[in-house]
Design a protein around this motif. Structure first.
Motif, PDB file in Angstrom:
ATOM      1  N   ASN A  87      44.507  11.615  -5.734  1.00 21.33           N
ATOM      2  CA  ASN A  87      43.446  11.116  -6.318  1.00 21.33           C
ATOM      3  C   ASN A  87      42.138  11.033  -5.376  1.00 21.33           C
ATOM      4  OD1 ASN A  87      44.545  10.910  -9.176  1.00 21.33           O
ATOM      5  ND2 ASN A  87      45.208   8.809  -8.524  1.00 21.33           N
ATOM      6  N   ILE A  88      42.322  11.206  -4.360  1.00 17.91           N
ATOM      7  CA  ILE A  88      41.411  11.158  -3.173  1.00 17.91           C
ATOM      8  C   ILE A  88      40.564  12.279  -3.065  1.00 17.91           C
ATOM      9  CG2 ILE A  88      40.979  10.250  -0.935  1.00 17.91           C
ATOM     10  CD1 ILE A  88      43.352   8.764  -1.037  1.00 17.91           C
ATOM     11  N   LYS A  89      39.173  12.085  -2.896  1.00 17.41           N
ATOM     12  CA  LYS A  89      38.413  13.423  -2.340  1.00 17.41           C
ATOM     13  C   LYS A  89      38.960  13.895  -1.005  1.00 17.41           C
ATOM     14  CE  LYS A  89      34.409  11.360  -4.819  1.00 17.41           C
ATOM     15  NZ  LYS A  89      33.177  10.699  -4.716  1.00 17.41           N
ATOM     16  N   GLU A  90      38.636  15.070  -0.925  1.00 18.13           N
ATOM     17  CA  GLU A  90      38.878  15.728   0.350  1.00 18.13           C
ATOM     18  C   GLU A  90      38.218  15.070   1.782  1.00 18.13           C
ATOM     19  OE1 GLU A  90      38.953  20.208   0.477  1.00 18.13           O
ATOM     20  OE2 GLU A  90      39.518  20.032  -1.671  1.00 18.13           O
ATOM     21  N   GLN A  91      37.097  14.782   1.614  1.00 20.01           N
ATOM     22  CA  GLN A  91      36.343  14.093   2.939  1.00 20.01           C
ATOM     23  C   GLN A  91      36.603  12.809   3.427  1.00 20.01           C
ATOM     24  OE1 GLN A  91      33.949  16.347   4.307  1.00 20.01           O
ATOM     25  NE2 GLN A  91      34.745  18.012   2.962  1.00 20.01           N
ATOM     26  N   THR A  92      37.515  12.082   2.497  1.00 18.07           N
ATOM     27  CA  THR A  92      37.904  10.776   2.696  1.00 18.07           C
ATOM     28  C   THR A  92      38.825  10.718   3.900  1.00 18.07           C
ATOM     29  OG1 THR A  92      37.855  10.420   0.445  1.00 18.07           O
ATOM     30  CG2 THR A  92      38.804   8.768   1.470  1.00 18.07           C
ATOM     31  N   ILE A  93      38.496   9.568   4.710  1.00 19.32           N
ATOM     32  CA  ILE A  93      39.214   9.015   5.822  1.00 19.32           C
ATOM     33  C   ILE A  93      40.351   8.108   5.472  1.00 19.32           C
ATOM     34  CG2 ILE A  93      39.338   7.840   8.058  1.00 19.32           C
ATOM     35  CD1 ILE A  93      36.409   8.683   8.344  1.00 19.32           C
ATOM     36  N   VAL A 134      48.254   5.200  -0.073  1.00 13.86           N
ATOM     37  CA  VAL A 134      47.406   5.057   0.902  1.00 13.86           C
ATOM     38  C   VAL A 134      46.416   4.074   0.880  1.00 13.86           C
ATOM     39  CG1 VAL A 134      48.069   7.253   1.851  1.00 13.86           C
ATOM     40  CG2 VAL A 134      46.008   7.031   0.576  1.00 13.86           C
ATOM     41  N   VAL A 135      45.890   3.647   2.115  1.00 15.05           N
ATOM     42  CA  VAL A 135      44.751   2.769   2.228  1.00 15.05           C
ATOM     43  C   VAL A 135      43.726   3.731   2.772  1.00 15.05           C
ATOM     44  CG1 VAL A 135      43.593   0.822   3.393  1.00 15.05           C
ATOM     45  CG2 VAL A 135      45.879   0.447   2.724  1.00 15.05           C
ATOM     46  N   TYR A 136      42.442   3.658   2.139  1.00 18.40           N
ATOM     47  CA  TYR A 136      41.452   4.706   2.576  1.00 18.40           C
ATOM     48  C   TYR A 136      39.974   3.876   2.610  1.00 18.40           C
ATOM     49  CZ  TYR A 136      40.474   5.735  -2.404  1.00 18.40           C
ATOM     50  OH  TYR A 136      40.408   5.743  -3.658  1.00 18.40           O
ATOM     51  N   GLU A 137      38.917   4.555   3.058  1.00 20.67           N
ATOM     52  CA  GLU A 137      37.857   3.786   3.150  1.00 20.67           C
ATOM     53  C   GLU A 137      36.696   4.593   2.170  1.00 20.67           C
ATOM     54  OE1 GLU A 137      34.142   2.909   6.311  1.00 20.67           O
ATOM     55  OE2 GLU A 137      36.171   3.324   6.954  1.00 20.67           O
ATOM     56  N   SER A 138      36.078   3.860   1.503  1.00 12.96           N
ATOM     57  CA  SER A 138      35.389   4.285   0.491  1.00 12.96           C
ATOM     58  C   SER A 138      34.104   3.422   0.321  1.00 12.96           C
ATOM     59  CB  SER A 138      36.001   4.330  -0.900  1.00 12.96           C
ATOM     60  OG  SER A 138      35.152   4.719  -1.799  1.00 12.96           O
ATOM     61  N   GLU A 139      32.927   3.853   0.603  1.00 11.79           N
ATOM     62  CA  GLU A 139      31.612   3.204   0.533  1.00 11.79           C
ATOM     63  C   GLU A 139      31.734   1.742   1.356  1.00 11.79           C
ATOM     64  OE1 GLU A 139      30.542   2.782  -3.357  1.00 11.79           O
ATOM     65  OE2 GLU A 139      30.600   4.945  -3.836  1.00 11.79           O
ATOM     66  N   GLY A 140      32.217   1.748   2.512  1.00 13.61           N
ATOM     67  CA  GLY A 140      32.460   0.637   3.242  1.00 13.61           C
ATOM     68  C   GLY A 140      33.727  -0.191   3.128  1.00 13.61           C
ATOM     69  N   HIS A 141      34.448   0.122   2.238  1.00 14.98           N
ATOM     70  CA  HIS A 141      35.308  -1.000   1.755  1.00 14.98           C
ATOM     71  C   HIS A 141      36.744  -0.113   1.775  1.00 14.98           C
ATOM     72  CE1 HIS A 141      32.578  -3.566   0.019  1.00 14.98           C
ATOM     73  NE2 HIS A 141      31.995  -2.625  -0.785  1.00 14.98           N
TER      74      HIS A 141
END
Length: 101
Positions: free
Chosen positions: A80-86, A65-72
């Motif tokens: 591997n992604i944290k639960e709160q991630t969009i 997937v593509v997700y947002e992390s720290e504005g990127h």
């Protein structure tokens, strides 16, 4: 008057391939993204590759997937992604450009 022999390929003409029909399941929920990084080589995704991202596709723990992390925007597997991630959407296809050496 017809002369000569018919083409051996006569009757086997094929239609062109419609890449939209082949690669896109949900047109209104599909976006494209071009990678400008060598960071994802371990995933088989290289600098200059074009990603097809389906925002309507069902996502499972192993989805890429593509997700947002720290504005990127970042690529990764769901497990591997944290639960709160969009999550922006699931990557359905990666289009590579063949580069001459």
């Amino acid at each position: 008057m017809i002369t000569g022999f018919p083409s051996p390929a006569q009757g086997y003409e094929s239609k062109g391939i419609d890449l939209n029909q082949v690669l896109i399941t949900h047109p209104s929920a599909t976006v494209f993204m071009q990678i400008q990084s060598s960071r994802y080589r371990n995933m088989g995704i290289y600098d200059g590759d074009l990603l097809i991202i389906d925002r309507a596709k069902a996502i499972n723990p192993n989805s890429l997937v593509v997700y947002e992390s720290e504005g990127h925007f970042v690529l990764g597997r769901v497990f591997n992604i944290k639960e709160q991630t969009i999550i922006t959407g699931a990557i359905t296809h990666v289009i590579h450009t063949v580069k001459e050496v």
